[in-house]
Design an enzyme around this catalytic site. Structure first.
Site, PDB file in Angstrom:
ATOM      1  N   ARG A 137       0.846  -1.183   0.000  1.00 16.30           N
ATOM      2  CA  ARG A 137       0.000   0.000   0.000  1.00 16.30           C
ATOM      3  C   ARG A 137       0.887   1.239   0.000  1.00 16.30           C
ATOM      4  O   ARG A 137       1.910   1.279   0.688  1.00 16.30           O
ATOM      5  CB  ARG A 137      -0.915   0.026   1.232  1.00 16.30           C
ATOM      6  CG  ARG A 137      -2.018  -1.015   1.205  1.00 16.30           C
ATOM      7  CD  ARG A 137      -3.093  -0.684   0.168  1.00 16.30           C
ATOM      8  NE  ARG A 137      -4.154  -1.668   0.153  1.00 16.30           N
ATOM      9  CZ  ARG A 137      -4.176  -2.733  -0.640  1.00 16.30           C
ATOM     10  NH1 ARG A 137      -3.169  -2.948  -1.477  1.00 16.30           N
ATOM     11  NH2 ARG A 137      -5.186  -3.570  -0.614  1.00 16.30           N
ATOM     12  N   GLU A 145      -3.805   7.489  -5.324  1.00 20.93           N
ATOM     13  CA  GLU A 145      -3.905   6.828  -6.625  1.00 20.93           C
ATOM     14  C   GLU A 145      -5.178   7.271  -7.340  1.00 20.93           C
ATOM     15  O   GLU A 145      -6.211   7.463  -6.700  1.00 20.93           O
ATOM     16  CB  GLU A 145      -3.916   5.309  -6.426  1.00 20.93           C
ATOM     17  CG  GLU A 145      -2.617   4.783  -5.830  1.00 20.93           C
ATOM     18  CD  GLU A 145      -2.617   3.263  -5.614  1.00 20.93           C
ATOM     19  OE1 GLU A 145      -3.653   2.615  -5.885  1.00 20.93           O
ATOM     20  OE2 GLU A 145      -1.586   2.738  -5.177  1.00 20.93           O
ATOM     21  N   HIS A 151      -0.664   0.009 -10.007  1.00 17.19           N
ATOM     22  CA  HIS A 151      -1.319  -0.885  -9.042  1.00 17.19           C
ATOM     23  C   HIS A 151      -1.922  -2.109  -9.752  1.00 17.19           C
ATOM     24  O   HIS A 151      -3.122  -2.356  -9.713  1.00 17.19           O
ATOM     25  CB  HIS A 151      -2.408  -0.132  -8.271  1.00 17.19           C
ATOM     26  CG  HIS A 151      -2.740  -0.780  -6.954  1.00 17.19           C
ATOM     27  ND1 HIS A 151      -3.193  -0.068  -5.863  1.00 17.19           N
ATOM     28  CD2 HIS A 151      -2.690  -2.073  -6.547  1.00 17.19           C
ATOM     29  CE1 HIS A 151      -3.406  -0.895  -4.847  1.00 17.19           C
ATOM     30  NE2 HIS A 151      -3.115  -2.123  -5.245  1.00 17.19           N
TER      31      HIS A 151
END
Length: 329
Positions: free
Chosen positions: A238, A267, A286
């Site tokens: 994360r 993000e 991601h």
């Protein structure tokens, strides 16, 4: 009336077919744009089930918007986007998608390590930009991976699977975790160390820890300064576990050699972000679990969990173990 299910991103029609047989299903029209907050709250007000993404904030307001909500199925292993305590209090099951993405995420993590160490992305762009004019002894020379030391912070199932891949490169494996992993120590030769020892001794520091109050901003400037100058930092967990400004400063100052990042504090990351201006940073959007096969299985698991709760059965992957369905008048 059939129970109502709302899905916060557009999923393939084939995947949601099982839901359509027994439930009323509505879905946000886009797969690449988050559902607007006001629409999410509007749908939560009438939904019996939500199928959500990690980018959706399922806070107390979402969970209490209506009186019908019974289950939130999150398309991710992580669930830090959900107020789990509020869900339990409201009798709402929270489900995630563990285990099914372990190998895929480990593949990506090790691939990111390799790409960063060997400057693969930089080299590919070098060719595409017509900069390759001659051979030279140290042209885009990177760092060896084999026989080096990997330090894994967060030795869950994904961490153990990354360690398994590291054995193929004959790496020394260090790890730090809240609890010791005797099986990994015996089977993989992994050595438990304190966080401080690990960052000092590792050639590759790989972060796979979940985001908790304890791990938020775990990687500070002081931590990066304790790493080897030749060390490479990899984060596939994360974004908020890293102080991004501290990482940027450490890279610019040459305190570490490079970073491979699949996650960021906010993000999606903007192209103007300072980290993206550095040639020794490999940045990915991601995509840790993003293979067609794995994402399809993850979607199916979410659907199975929703069906189970709405049909009065125990879900397969329950996050809030204290969940008790409320009997509503």
């Amino acid at each position: 009336m059939k129970p109502y299910v709302y899905i916060t991103r557009k999923l393939p029609d084939e995947v949601i077919k099982p839901l359509l047989q027994n439930f009323n299903v509505n879905m946000w029209d886009h797969d690449d744009i988050p559902v607007p907050r006001d629409l999410l709250l509007s749908e939560a007000k009438k939904a019996d089930a939500l199928l959500t993404m990690l980018s959706d904030s399922i806070d107390e307001a979402s969970l209490t918007a209506g009186k019908n909500l019974k289950v939130v199925a999150n398309l991710a292993v992580g669930f830090d986007n959900i107020d789990v305590k509020a869900a339990s209090r409201e009798g709402i099951a929270v489900c995630n998608t563990p285990d099914v993405l372990t190998d895929t995420t480990a593949d990506l993590t090790f691939g990111l390590l390799m790409a960063t160490a060997r400057r693969i992305v930089e080299a590919a762009e070098f060719v595409k930009e017509d900069k390759w004019k001659s051979w030279s002894p140290l042209l885009l020379a990177g760092h060896d991976i084999h026989h080096k030391t990997i330090g894994i912070v967060g030795m869950g199932k994904i961490g153990e699977t990354v360690a398994k891949r590291a054995t193929g490169f004959e790496m020394d494996i260090l790890y730090h975790n809240r609890t010791r992993k005797p099986a990994a120590e015996q089977e993989l030769g992994a050595v438990y160390m304190s966080f401080e020892e690990l960052v000092e001794k590792s050639d590759f520091v790989v972060c796979l820890t979940p985001l908790t109050p304890e791990t938020k901003n775990m990687f500070t400037r002081d931590v990066f300064q304790k790493m080897k100058q030749s060390a490479i930092f990899i984060n596939a967990s994360r974004g908020p576990v890293v102080d991004e400004q501290a990482l940027y400063e450490a890279l610019v100052a040459g305190e570490i050699a490079g970073a491979g990042l699949d996650v960021f504090d906010k993000e999606p990351i903007d192209a103007s972000h300072p980290l993206l201006k550095l040639s020794n940073v490999v940045a990915l959007p991601h995509i840790g679990s993003a293979s067609v096969e794995t994402r399809t299985v993850m979607m199916g698991l979410c659907i199975d969990n929703i069906a189970a709760v709405l049909e009065g059965r125990e879900p397969k992957t329950l996050v809030n173990k204290d969940w008790m369905p409320l009997v509503r008048a």
